[in-house]
Motif scaffolding. Structure first.
Motif: not given
Length: 143
Positions: A36, A40, A64, A67, A71
């Motif tokens: 992720a 991103g 993005p 993500l 994360a």
């Protein structure tokens, strides 16, 4: 606005690259968090640069942003490391500021409407400081 978006694209390449590098050193949160972050890192500057040609692409910033945020929150929760929590907090704040100022999800008070005004810069400084402090903590503990 073009210069500002271009600067954000360059900043995202550098900052997200450093964050991905910090993740790569210890791999907290596992492979999904890393994937992720990597996605991103690739998609954020690409989306920002696409916005220069197609302003409606700004709506794609959600991908993005989500993500990277997901994360970092996962890494912070799983690792329990303060540096990752600071980074996650800074990124969440940045996402909220972007949603507020770029997408006007809530009314923006007159004092914050000027993109170069002191109020906006103060909020951006907090956002950036949290991320940089988190990166420094993670880097120091990794040494």
């Amino acid at each position: 606005m073009r210069d500002r978006v271009s600067r954000l694209a360059v900043t995202s390449v550098v900052a997200l690259g450093l964050i991905f590098g910090l993740w790569s050193a210890a791999r907290p949160g596992g492979a999904i968090a890393g994937a992720a972050l990597g996605a991103g890192w690739a998609l954020m500057p690409a989306t920002l640069l696409l916005m220069l040609r197609t302003p409606r692409a700004r709506f794609a910033m959600f991908v993005p942003s989500f993500l990277v945020t997901a994360a970092l929150v996962d890494i912070a929760l799983v690792s329990g490391v303060a540096g990752w929590a600071l980074m996650a907090t800074g990124v969440v704040l940045g996402g909220l500021l972007g949603a507020w100022f770029w997408f006007r999800i809530l009314p923006v008070p007159p004092a914050l409407r000027d993109p170069f005004g002191p109020g906006r810069w103060a909020l951006i400084a907090v956002h950036v400081s949290l991320i940089v402090a988190g990166m420094a903590l993670v880097a120091l503990t990794a040494l």
